[in-house]
Design a protein around this motif. Structure first.
Motif, PDB file in Angstrom:
ATOM      1  N   ILE A   1       2.582 -11.341   5.938  1.00  0.00           N
ATOM      2  CA  ILE A   1       3.328 -11.308   7.203  1.00  0.00           C
ATOM      3  C   ILE A   1       4.211 -10.061   7.236  1.00  0.00           C
ATOM      4  O   ILE A   1       5.150  -9.927   6.446  1.00  0.00           O
ATOM      5  CB  ILE A   1       4.175 -12.595   7.341  1.00  0.00           C
ATOM      6  N   ASP A   2       3.892  -9.152   8.133  1.00  0.00           N
ATOM      7  CA  ASP A   2       4.588  -7.864   8.221  1.00  0.00           C
ATOM      8  C   ASP A   2       5.732  -7.945   9.225  1.00  0.00           C
ATOM      9  O   ASP A   2       5.511  -7.986  10.432  1.00  0.00           O
ATOM     10  CB  ASP A   2       3.601  -6.775   8.646  1.00  0.00           C
ATOM     11  N   VAL A   3       6.949  -7.938   8.701  1.00  0.00           N
ATOM     12  CA  VAL A   3       8.141  -8.009   9.552  1.00  0.00           C
ATOM     13  C   VAL A   3       8.685  -6.587   9.738  1.00  0.00           C
ATOM     14  O   VAL A   3       9.010  -5.915   8.755  1.00  0.00           O
ATOM     15  CB  VAL A   3       9.213  -8.913   8.913  1.00  0.00           C
TER      16      VAL A   3
ATOM     17  N   GLY B   1      -0.889  -1.085  11.281  1.00  0.00           N
ATOM     18  CA  GLY B   1      -2.150  -1.452  10.656  1.00  0.00           C
ATOM     19  C   GLY B   1      -3.193  -0.379  10.990  1.00  0.00           C
ATOM     20  O   GLY B   1      -2.958   0.507  11.819  1.00  0.00           O
ATOM     21  N   GLY B   2      -4.324  -0.461  10.335  1.00  0.00           N
ATOM     22  CA  GLY B   2      -5.452   0.395  10.682  1.00  0.00           C
ATOM     23  C   GLY B   2      -5.361   1.841  10.236  1.00  0.00           C
ATOM     24  O   GLY B   2      -6.120   2.682  10.716  1.00  0.00           O
ATOM     25  N   GLN B   3      -4.458   2.177   9.310  1.00  0.00           N
ATOM     26  CA  GLN B   3      -4.371   3.556   8.831  1.00  0.00           C
ATOM     27  C   GLN B   3      -5.291   3.752   7.617  1.00  0.00           C
ATOM     28  O   GLN B   3      -5.762   2.791   7.013  1.00  0.00           O
ATOM     29  CB  GLN B   3      -2.931   3.884   8.412  1.00  0.00           C
TER      30      GLN B   3
ATOM     31  N   VAL C   1      -1.303  -4.265  -3.487  1.00  0.00           N
ATOM     32  CA  VAL C   1      -1.550  -3.018  -2.753  1.00  0.00           C
ATOM     33  C   VAL C   1      -1.586  -3.352  -1.268  1.00  0.00           C
ATOM     34  O   VAL C   1      -2.127  -4.378  -0.867  1.00  0.00           O
ATOM     35  CB  VAL C   1      -2.868  -2.333  -3.209  1.00  0.00           C
ATOM     36  N   ASP C   2      -0.964  -2.472  -0.465  1.00  0.00           N
ATOM     37  CA  ASP C   2      -0.879  -2.738   0.974  1.00  0.00           C
ATOM     38  C   ASP C   2      -1.160  -1.474   1.765  1.00  0.00           C
ATOM     39  O   ASP C   2      -0.405  -0.504   1.687  1.00  0.00           O
ATOM     40  CB  ASP C   2       0.527  -3.278   1.301  1.00  0.00           C
ATOM     41  N   GLY C   3      -2.242  -1.513   2.547  1.00  0.00           N
ATOM     42  CA  GLY C   3      -2.549  -0.442   3.478  1.00  0.00           C
ATOM     43  C   GLY C   3      -3.889   0.230   3.244  1.00  0.00           C
ATOM     44  O   GLY C   3      -4.145   0.761   2.168  1.00  0.00           O
TER      45      GLY C   3
ATOM     46  N   ALA D   1      -5.145  -6.946   3.299  1.00  0.00           N
ATOM     47  CA  ALA D   1      -6.098  -6.287   4.204  1.00  0.00           C
ATOM     48  C   ALA D   1      -5.898  -6.850   5.602  1.00  0.00           C
ATOM     49  O   ALA D   1      -5.968  -8.065   5.801  1.00  0.00           O
ATOM     50  CB  ALA D   1      -7.530  -6.511   3.733  1.00  0.00           C
ATOM     51  N   GLY D   2      -5.609  -5.975   6.531  1.00  0.00           N
ATOM     52  CA  GLY D   2      -5.385  -6.399   7.920  1.00  0.00           C
ATOM     53  C   GLY D   2      -6.585  -6.088   8.781  1.00  0.00           C
ATOM     54  O   GLY D   2      -7.426  -6.955   9.044  1.00  0.00           O
ATOM     55  N   SER D   3      -6.719  -4.819   9.185  1.00  0.00           N
ATOM     56  CA  SER D   3      -7.793  -4.445  10.117  1.00  0.00           C
ATOM     57  C   SER D   3      -9.181  -4.696   9.528  1.00  0.00           C
ATOM     58  O   SER D   3     -10.107  -5.038  10.266  1.00  0.00           O
ATOM     59  CB  SER D   3      -7.636  -2.983  10.544  1.00  0.00           C
ATOM     60  N   ALA D   4      -9.332  -4.555   8.221  1.00  0.00           N
ATOM     61  CA  ALA D   4     -10.663  -4.749   7.623  1.00  0.00           C
ATOM     62  C   ALA D   4     -11.140  -6.187   7.799  1.00  0.00           C
ATOM     63  O   ALA D   4     -12.342  -6.437   7.935  1.00  0.00           O
ATOM     64  CB  ALA D   4     -10.641  -4.390   6.144  1.00  0.00           C
TER      65      ALA D   4
HETATM   66  C1  DX5 Z   1       1.671  -1.633   7.202  1.00  0.00           C
HETATM   67  C2  DX5 Z   1       1.626  -3.081   6.781  1.00  0.00           C
HETATM   68  C3  DX5 Z   1       0.312  -3.529   6.293  1.00  0.00           C
HETATM   69  C4  DX5 Z   1      -0.786  -3.495   7.320  1.00  0.00           C
HETATM   70  C5  DX5 Z   1      -2.073  -3.289   6.618  1.00  0.00           C
HETATM   71  O1  DX5 Z   1       2.993  -1.292   7.459  1.00  0.00           O
HETATM   72  O2  DX5 Z   1       2.566  -3.321   5.756  1.00  0.00           O
HETATM   73  O3  DX5 Z   1       0.408  -4.835   5.743  1.00  0.00           O
HETATM   74  O4  DX5 Z   1      -0.876  -4.653   8.094  1.00  0.00           O
HETATM   75  O5  DX5 Z   1      -3.048  -3.106   7.568  1.00  0.00           O
HETATM   76  P1  DX5 Z   1      -4.433  -2.412   7.234  1.00  0.00           P
HETATM   77  O6  DX5 Z   1      -5.109  -3.275   6.224  1.00  0.00           O
HETATM   78  O7  DX5 Z   1      -5.133  -2.405   8.551  1.00  0.00           O
HETATM   79  O8  DX5 Z   1      -4.133  -1.038   6.710  1.00  0.00           O
END
Ligand code: DX5
Ligand code: ZN
Length: 222
Positions: free
Chosen positions: A33-35, A143-145, A173-175, A195-198
């Protein structure tokens, strides 16, 4: 340990509860959860009321990533909302030791996150007091970078530092984690893969998570 933590930042906010249910059924281990507060990072997402609301729709642990200034002030609110992990940025909090103690006192696991330009050494003195170390492999905010390639060696160094100084700390790991790089990232020694966008950008969350698990050599959660 090898865990997959889908970031709901890339989910459809209009159907948030349903998206969480789908990703849980698809084999997620944690919900990331990204705040964001619009100050520490140039984006705004959600806060404690939304987290408390989605706490009721899943049993999965909540991995709450605070991209906010002076997070210490908000720890009680995020603990009350139902966080299982609270991770704060070392760049955003002048009193890290106090913040970490405050998180643990609430019975919540304490994490620290490092931006791509922040050296690993900044957490050396506090390693014995944390449960999780997060390496940002993109600049936080969106997200999505794309994954920043130099993060791979930073992750490998973080793994060694943890194993030598404080085994048991989870390395996250995040991103920019995708199907085509998760295997190499896994080899560097990661425990939790955000993993968000993936995941949320794929047509079939279950198939994507299963593929990711296979690539990192993790057992199936479902
Ligand atoms: C970026 C966030 C990530 C993001 C990752 O600031 O902390 O958690 O949602 O997204 P993806 O996997 O799309 O890079
Ligand atoms: Zn995050």
């Amino acid at each position: 340990m090898k865990l997959i933590a889908p970031s709901i930042l890339s989910s459809d906010f209009g159907r948030l509860a349903e998206e969480i249910g789908t990703v849980e059924a698809a084999g997620a281990d944690l919900i990331h959860i990204d705040v964001m507060d619009g100050h520490y990072v140039p984006n705004l997402t959600f806060g404690p009321p939304v987290i408390a609301a989605i706490r009721k729709v899943t049993r999965l642990p909540f991995d709450v990533h605070l991209m906010i200034e002076n997070p210490e002030r908000w720890i009680d609110a995020y603990a009350d909302a139902g966080s299982d992990f609270i991770t704060v940025h070392v760049e955003a909090e002048p009193h890290l030791h106090r913040a970490v103690q405050k998180i643990r006192k609430r019975g919540v696991k304490a994490g620290l996150s490092l931006n791509p330009s922040t050296p690993l050494g900044t957490v050396g003195e506090i390693l014995g007091d944390i449960d999780l170390l997060m390496i940002m492999s993109v600049n936080p905010g969106f997200g999505g970078q794309s994954f920043i390639e130099t993060s791979l060696s930073k992750i490998a160094r973080a793994r060694r530092m943890i194993d030598e100084q404080s085994p048991g700390i989870l390395l996250e790991v995040d991103g920019g984690v995708k199907i085509d790089n998760i295997e190499a990232i896994g080899r560097a020694g990661v425990d939790i893969f955000v993993a968000g966008s993936a995941i949320f950008g794929s047509g079939d969350y279950g198939a994507t998570i299963a593929k990711m698990r296979k690539l990192i050599g993790a057992k199936s959660a479902v």
